[in-house]
Design an enzyme around this catalytic site. Structure first.
Site, PDB file in Angstrom:
ATOM      1  N   GLN A  15       1.053  -9.009  -6.560  1.00  0.00           N
ATOM      2  CA  GLN A  15       0.556 -10.368  -6.774  1.00  0.00           C
ATOM      3  C   GLN A  15       1.318 -11.095  -7.880  1.00  0.00           C
ATOM      4  O   GLN A  15       1.024 -12.260  -8.174  1.00  0.00           O
ATOM      5  CB  GLN A  15      -0.942 -10.343  -7.134  1.00  0.00           C
ATOM      6  CG  GLN A  15      -1.832  -9.816  -6.028  1.00  0.00           C
ATOM      7  CD  GLN A  15      -1.956 -10.756  -4.831  1.00  0.00           C
ATOM      8  OE1 GLN A  15      -1.575 -11.933  -4.880  1.00  0.00           O
ATOM      9  NE2 GLN A  15      -2.508 -10.252  -3.735  1.00  0.00           N
TER      10      GLN A  15
ATOM     11  N   THR B 121       0.835  -1.202   0.000  1.00  0.00           N
ATOM     12  CA  THR B 121       0.000   0.000   0.000  1.00  0.00           C
ATOM     13  C   THR B 121       0.871   1.255   0.000  1.00  0.00           C
ATOM     14  O   THR B 121       0.651   2.184  -0.786  1.00  0.00           O
ATOM     15  CB  THR B 121      -0.921  -0.006   1.240  1.00  0.00           C
ATOM     16  OG1 THR B 121      -1.760  -1.157   1.164  1.00  0.00           O
ATOM     17  CG2 THR B 121      -1.779   1.241   1.311  1.00  0.00           C
TER      18      THR B 121
ATOM     19  N   THR C 131      13.012   4.795  11.043  1.00  0.00           N
ATOM     20  CA  THR C 131      13.940   3.693  11.336  1.00  0.00           C
ATOM     21  C   THR C 131      13.425   2.425  10.671  1.00  0.00           C
ATOM     22  O   THR C 131      12.248   2.090  10.763  1.00  0.00           O
ATOM     23  CB  THR C 131      14.061   3.500  12.863  1.00  0.00           C
ATOM     24  OG1 THR C 131      14.547   4.719  13.405  1.00  0.00           O
ATOM     25  CG2 THR C 131      15.000   2.361  13.216  1.00  0.00           C
TER      26      THR C 131
ATOM     27  N   CYS D  67      -9.655  -6.404   1.226  1.00  0.00           N
ATOM     28  CA  CYS D  67      -9.935  -5.019   1.615  1.00  0.00           C
ATOM     29  C   CYS D  67     -11.406  -4.653   1.418  1.00  0.00           C
ATOM     30  O   CYS D  67     -11.892  -3.707   1.994  1.00  0.00           O
ATOM     31  CB  CYS D  67      -9.070  -4.065   0.798  1.00  0.00           C
ATOM     32  SG  CYS D  67      -7.354  -4.531   0.866  1.00  0.00           S
TER      33      CYS D  67
ATOM     34  N   ASN E 206      -5.223  -9.168  -8.093  1.00  0.00           N
ATOM     35  CA  ASN E 206      -5.356  -9.932  -6.844  1.00  0.00           C
ATOM     36  C   ASN E 206      -6.625 -10.764  -6.788  1.00  0.00           C
ATOM     37  O   ASN E 206      -6.690 -11.764  -6.079  1.00  0.00           O
ATOM     38  CB  ASN E 206      -5.298  -8.985  -5.647  1.00  0.00           C
ATOM     39  CG  ASN E 206      -6.143  -7.748  -5.824  1.00  0.00           C
ATOM     40  OD1 ASN E 206      -5.967  -6.987  -6.778  1.00  0.00           O
ATOM     41  ND2 ASN E 206      -7.083  -7.539  -4.934  1.00  0.00           N
TER      42      ASN E 206
HETATM   43  N1  PLP Z   1      -1.598  -4.365  -4.296  1.00  0.00           N
HETATM   44  C1  PLP Z   1      -2.150  -5.570  -4.474  1.00  0.00           C
HETATM   45  C2  PLP Z   1      -2.378  -6.065  -5.868  1.00  0.00           C
HETATM   46  C3  PLP Z   1      -2.518  -6.346  -3.390  1.00  0.00           C
HETATM   47  O1  PLP Z   1      -3.088  -7.541  -3.567  1.00  0.00           O
HETATM   48  C4  PLP Z   1      -2.300  -5.832  -2.080  1.00  0.00           C
HETATM   49  C5  PLP Z   1      -2.744  -6.592  -0.885  1.00  0.00           C
HETATM   50  O2  PLP Z   1      -3.819  -7.126  -0.861  1.00  0.00           O
HETATM   51  C6  PLP Z   1      -1.701  -4.580  -1.947  1.00  0.00           C
HETATM   52  C7  PLP Z   1      -1.357  -3.875  -3.075  1.00  0.00           C
HETATM   53  C8  PLP Z   1      -1.419  -3.994  -0.599  1.00  0.00           C
HETATM   54  O3  PLP Z   1      -0.285  -4.578  -0.020  1.00  0.00           O
HETATM   55  P1  PLP Z   1      -0.061  -4.505   1.568  1.00  0.00           P
HETATM   56  O4  PLP Z   1      -1.055  -5.418   2.189  1.00  0.00           O
HETATM   57  O5  PLP Z   1       1.359  -4.965   1.752  1.00  0.00           O
HETATM   58  O6  PLP Z   1      -0.227  -3.078   1.956  1.00  0.00           O
END
Ligand code: PLP
Length: 382
Positions: A174, A70, A232, A319, A146
């Site tokens: 992914q 993210t 850090t 999500c 995803n």
């Molecule tokens: N991008 C994709 C395609 C994802 O599947 C995900 C997680 O579900 C993310 C970004 C976000 O990653 P993170 O959970 O490490 O913040």
């Protein structure tokens, strides 16, 4: 429990957990400290940087560690700016890209969404057509989706974007560990990664960037990560990410062969069920992912039934879970709300077995038999 939700997260590999352990207890130095404990920690971070870079064919100096996928996506999109700047993002992107892009639009950037076809693909011709109208500063298209697992032709799309003069960002969260990635040879300027999708720990990821790309830091403070990401370093997390990346690189083919065998078995079983409709079955997908709709059923009720039987599956992105909204990915592919509401995503992993796939199929059959009368009676109507 049968765990079929590896696109949401994966268990931490024993090698990764073992590699992290000393950095949680005996070696607690701050990688920025000049004394011996600090230097030891710095060395561990730099080794992990090499390992993460090697997974995607990048240079270690191109890797910026972040708190996850993210943050990597946000950092990529945050780096675009200036008067009249435009962003072009794919319609089926993860929320980390879509929400970051709409936040940038709120700050005055022009945002365009690039549609996908019914298989979730973006054709090079439709990108080229879009770029003839306006050239954005940045194009963001995910390498693998995803939810559906659909793999975009990043070589063709990135080439098209770069030739038009745009920067190319791809969310490879992914794709990494599931597809061979050669960042150096790819027409990609920025690439996002996350450790917990490749059997590493949660809360750590990376933005990989070609050196000519300017990054506008989101976090300001000490000069960590070349001044591009203050804070850090998450020392144990980064070490775990490095170990997971190393295993993912060494075992890539063997892992993909394993999950592909299981998915083939799963999809052969699903093909026997008249209610099932596989999504994006005819286009390239990452080998571990299968998303399908169950006509006349609602995924929330099905997920609960599976959960009661000790099977963890998803409908779409973790999500969106619990939001009650159907997945934007299937809607963007042109499916109606009822079909999108009926989606189940199975995402397989290394510990899964053929016996688990068989058990899933027989439980699904049983659940459908049980729920069909309830559905007919309107119990699951929206
Ligand atoms: N991008 C994709 C395609 C994802 O599947 C995900 C997680 O579900 C993310 C970004 C976000 O990653 P993170 O959970 O490490 O913040």
């Amino acid at each position: 429990m049968i765990y079929f939700d590896h696109n949401a997260t994966t268990p931490v590999l024993p090698e990764a957990a073992a590699a992290m352990q000393p950095w949680l207890s005996e070696h607690y130095g701050n990688p920025s400290s000049v004394h011996r404990a600090g230097r030891l920690a710095r060395q561990a971070v730099e080794e992990a940087r090499e390992q993460v870079a090697a997974l995607v064919g990048a240079q270690a100096s191109e890797v910026i560690f972040t708190s996850g996928g993210t943050e990597a996506d946000n950092l990529a999109l945050h780096s675009v700016g200036g008067l009249g700047a435009r962003l072009l993002v794919g319609a089926t992107e993860h929320a980390a890209v879509l929400e970051a892009a709409s936040a940038r639009a709120g700050q005055g950037l022009e945002l365009d969404i690039l549609p996908v076809d019914q298989n979730g693909l973006i054709a090079q011709s439709s990108l080229a057509e879009r770029l003839r109208r306006d050239v954005p500063q940045l194009v963001s298209i995910m390498w693998a989706n995803n939810e559906s697992g659909v793999i975009q032709d990043i070589a063709a799309l990135g080439d098209c974007a770069q030739r038009a003069g745009a920067l190319m960002h791809t969310d490879a969260v992914q794709a990494a560990g599931k597809l061979p990635i050669d960042f150096a040879a790819s027409p990609v300027d920025l690439l996002s990664l996350s450790a917990h999708k490749i059997y590493g720990p949660k809360g750590v990821g990376a933005l990989v960037r070609k050196r000519h790309v300017g990054i506008a830091p989101m976090l300001r403070g000490g000069g960590h990560e070349g001044g591009l990401r203050a804070g850090t370093e998450n020392l144990p997390g980064i070490v775990g990410f490095g170990a997971a990346a190393r295993s993912a690189r060494l075992e890539l083919e063997q892992r993909q062969a394993h999950v592909l065998g299981l998915r083939t078995r799963l999809e052969a079983g699903l093909a026997q069920m008249p209610q099932v409709r596989l999504f994006a079955a005819s286009v390239p997908r990452v080998a571990n992912t299968c998303q399908f709709g169950l006509q006349g059923f609602q995924s929330e009720a099905l997920l609960m039934a599976f959960d009661q039987r000790g099977i963890a599956v998803a409908s779409g992105s973790a999500c969106h879970a619990g939001s009650g909204k159907p997945t934007h990915v299937l809607l963007a592919m042109g499916y109606d709300e009822d079909t999108a509401h009926s989606a189940i995503r199975v995402s397989l992993g290394q510990q899964n077995t053929a016996a688990e796939v068989d058990r899933f199929l027989s439980e699904l059959d049983d659940i459908l038999r049980q729920q069909a009368p309830a559905y007919a009676a309107g119990l699951f109507a929206s």
